[in-house]
Design an enzyme around this catalytic site. Sequence first.
Site, PDB file in Angstrom:
ATOM      1  N   HIS A   1       8.603  20.159  52.462  1.00  0.00           N
ATOM      2  CA  HIS A   1       9.710  20.516  51.300  1.00  0.00           C
ATOM      3  C   HIS A   1       8.586  21.337  50.604  1.00  0.00           C
ATOM      4  O   HIS A   1       8.140  21.358  49.739  1.00  0.00           O
ATOM      5  CB  HIS A   1       9.813  18.997  50.546  1.00  0.00           C
ATOM      6  CG  HIS A   1      10.985  19.389  49.214  1.00  0.00           C
ATOM      7  ND1 HIS A   1      11.652  20.633  49.157  1.00  0.00           N
ATOM      8  CD2 HIS A   1      11.207  18.529  48.507  1.00  0.00           C
ATOM      9  CE1 HIS A   1      12.337  20.395  48.177  1.00  0.00           C
ATOM     10  NE2 HIS A   1      12.136  19.053  47.589  1.00  0.00           N
TER      11      HIS A   1
ATOM     12  N   ASP B   1       6.082   9.727  45.506  1.00  0.00           N
ATOM     13  CA  ASP B   1       7.497  10.077  46.191  1.00  0.00           C
ATOM     14  C   ASP B   1       8.417   8.740  46.487  1.00  0.00           C
ATOM     15  O   ASP B   1       7.610   7.800  46.627  1.00  0.00           O
ATOM     16  CB  ASP B   1       7.466  10.951  47.455  1.00  0.00           C
ATOM     17  CG  ASP B   1       8.900  11.422  47.743  1.00  0.00           C
ATOM     18  OD1 ASP B   1       9.939  11.392  47.127  1.00  0.00           O
ATOM     19  OD2 ASP B   1       8.907  12.078  48.904  1.00  0.00           O
TER      20      ASP B   1
ATOM     21  N   ARG C   1      19.048  22.784  53.424  1.00  0.00           N
ATOM     22  CA  ARG C   1      18.516  21.297  53.384  1.00  0.00           C
ATOM     23  C   ARG C   1      19.153  20.704  54.586  1.00  0.00           C
ATOM     24  O   ARG C   1      20.330  20.336  54.545  1.00  0.00           O
ATOM     25  CB  ARG C   1      18.777  20.643  52.234  1.00  0.00           C
ATOM     26  CG  ARG C   1      18.551  19.270  52.035  1.00  0.00           C
ATOM     27  CD  ARG C   1      18.403  18.578  50.724  1.00  0.00           C
ATOM     28  NE  ARG C   1      17.297  19.021  49.813  1.00  0.00           N
ATOM     29  CZ  ARG C   1      16.787  18.319  48.564  1.00  0.00           C
ATOM     30  NH1 ARG C   1      17.608  17.340  48.170  1.00  0.00           N
ATOM     31  NH2 ARG C   1      15.861  18.735  48.087  1.00  0.00           N
TER      32      ARG C   1
ATOM     33  N   ARG D   1      10.752  23.816  38.818  1.00  0.00           N
ATOM     34  CA  ARG D   1      11.417  24.170  39.959  1.00  0.00           C
ATOM     35  C   ARG D   1      12.217  25.481  39.987  1.00  0.00           C
ATOM     36  O   ARG D   1      12.347  26.262  40.829  1.00  0.00           O
ATOM     37  CB  ARG D   1      12.331  23.105  40.619  1.00  0.00           C
ATOM     38  CG  ARG D   1      11.757  21.800  40.792  1.00  0.00           C
ATOM     39  CD  ARG D   1      11.162  21.821  42.304  1.00  0.00           C
ATOM     40  NE  ARG D   1      11.608  22.560  43.340  1.00  0.00           N
ATOM     41  CZ  ARG D   1      12.455  21.698  44.098  1.00  0.00           C
ATOM     42  NH1 ARG D   1      12.689  20.392  43.871  1.00  0.00           N
ATOM     43  NH2 ARG D   1      13.124  22.335  45.186  1.00  0.00           N
TER      44      ARG D   1
ATOM     45  N   GLN E   1       9.218  22.515  46.642  1.00  0.00           N
ATOM     46  CA  GLN E   1       8.500  21.544  45.857  1.00  0.00           C
ATOM     47  C   GLN E   1       7.089  21.864  45.761  1.00  0.00           C
ATOM     48  O   GLN E   1       6.888  21.948  44.578  1.00  0.00           O
ATOM     49  CB  GLN E   1       8.970  20.202  46.663  1.00  0.00           C
ATOM     50  CG  GLN E   1       8.455  19.069  45.555  1.00  0.00           C
ATOM     51  CD  GLN E   1       9.225  18.678  44.278  1.00  0.00           C
ATOM     52  OE1 GLN E   1      10.517  18.763  44.499  1.00  0.00           O
ATOM     53  NE2 GLN E   1       8.588  18.871  43.134  1.00  0.00           N
TER      54      GLN E   1
ATOM     55  N   CYS F   1       8.146  13.957  42.508  1.00  0.00           N
ATOM     56  CA  CYS F   1       9.227  15.277  42.878  1.00  0.00           C
ATOM     57  C   CYS F   1      10.551  14.830  42.378  1.00  0.00           C
ATOM     58  O   CYS F   1      11.361  15.512  42.111  1.00  0.00           O
ATOM     59  CB  CYS F   1       9.159  15.338  44.383  1.00  0.00           C
ATOM     60  SG  CYS F   1       9.560  13.970  45.306  1.00  0.00           S
TER      61      CYS F   1
HETATM   62  N1   CP Z   1      12.882  16.893  44.310  1.00  0.00           N
HETATM   63  C1   CP Z   1      14.072  17.427  44.899  1.00  0.00           C
HETATM   64  O1   CP Z   1      14.157  18.056  45.733  1.00  0.00           O
HETATM   65  O2   CP Z   1      15.008  16.738  44.243  1.00  0.00           O
HETATM   66  P1   CP Z   1      16.550  16.974  44.528  1.00  0.00           P
HETATM   67  O3   CP Z   1      16.590  15.870  46.077  1.00  0.00           O
HETATM   68  O4   CP Z   1      17.292  16.600  43.589  1.00  0.00           O
HETATM   69  O5   CP Z   1      16.945  18.188  44.987  1.00  0.00           O
HETATM   70  N1  NVA Z   2      10.985  12.284  50.426  1.00  0.00           N
HETATM   71  C1  NVA Z   2      12.174  12.446  49.929  1.00  0.00           C
HETATM   72  C2  NVA Z   2      12.017  13.624  48.770  1.00  0.00           C
HETATM   73  C3  NVA Z   2      13.221  13.760  47.855  1.00  0.00           C
HETATM   74  C4  NVA Z   2      13.121  15.185  47.128  1.00  0.00           C
HETATM   75  C5  NVA Z   2      13.243  12.521  50.783  1.00  0.00           C
HETATM   76  O1  NVA Z   2      13.207  13.169  51.625  1.00  0.00           O
HETATM   77  O2  NVA Z   2      14.216  11.979  50.449  1.00  0.00           O
END
Ligand code: CP
Ligand code: NVA
Length: 307
Positions: free
Chosen positions: A133, A227, A106, A295, A136, A267
């Site tokens: 993502h 989101d 990430r 997930r 997701q 999400c």
């Molecule tokens: N939806 C999601 O990716 O959540 P986290 O940021 O908690 O991993």
């Molecule tokens: N768009 C959000 C998604 C979190 C799972 C972010 O990037 O923070």
Amino acid sequence: MLKPIKLSNKNFLSNLDITANEVNHILELSKGFKNNSLKLDYGNKVLGLIFDKSSTRTRVSFQVAMSRLGGSTIDLNPNTSQIGRGEPIKDTARVLSSYCDILAIRTFKQCDLEEYANWSTKPVINALTDLEHPCQALADFFTIKEEFHDFRNVVLTFIGDGNNVANSLILCGALLGVEVRIASPKGFEPNSSVIEKALKIYKNKNLLKITNDPYTAVPGSNVLYTDVWSSMGEEDKKNQKDKLFNGFTIDKDLLGVAEKDVIVLHCLPAYRNKEITDEIIDSKKSRIFEQAENRLYAQQALLSCLL
Ligand code: CP
Ligand code: NVA
């Protein structure tokens, strides 16, 4: 008997790294993992997790998924490893892939993720970047399939910021031939190259609609999705974005113009009463916590096809 097939690509950096058949296969495997009809043992395989941004769901679902597959994970915190000191990605990738069997990363820039993948000798998974993502989206379409059984006639409408989550819904929706509508404030539409790629995949180009008006997008929708308005890394833009996104909240009124069978997804994590009201997150229409649970099964399915 249902068995994981090897994916055509070594890495999963984008939903477009897999084919429509492969997405459908992952969704079938997810169901098998969820109903316990599928049990696989990957011996002592190790998944390395590199998270430059915070995570609850992605990190923990990967950890539990790997342990249910008989393997283990190593969670590499940038501050306690040499990653935080700025060790070059290509060096980190070469070394970590000589210890681990697979990596989930990430980070901010998609090009950094690609750099990891270029130097890693083992598969690399996108655990979220600013652009996409994709893990997701697998869990999201699994959740939609659980509800509606197939994707024919499903209209998925995303209300909010056209960044990573929206981009992945578009790409995965294009692979599956699902109608995807995006309603974002002006200037926050999805990435133009994502739209271009999706339109090349959709047989019917009318199945992708981008608008700046939620009330134009929502009528006829079976799934409403949102989101956060300010993503990780945008903390300094929060006040400004809260104003610009005024009117893009999923609330009772907006839900009222959707189809009767509509479900609501997010999400998570959410800012309750910003992009979605408390009432809707906790309502009968919400499948948000089923989506979060899914997930885990989608992660098991993906890992089983990459290991
Ligand atoms: N939806 C999601 O990716 O959540 P986290 O940021 O908690 O991993
Ligand atoms: N768009 C959000 C998604 C979190 C799972 C972010 O990037 O923070």
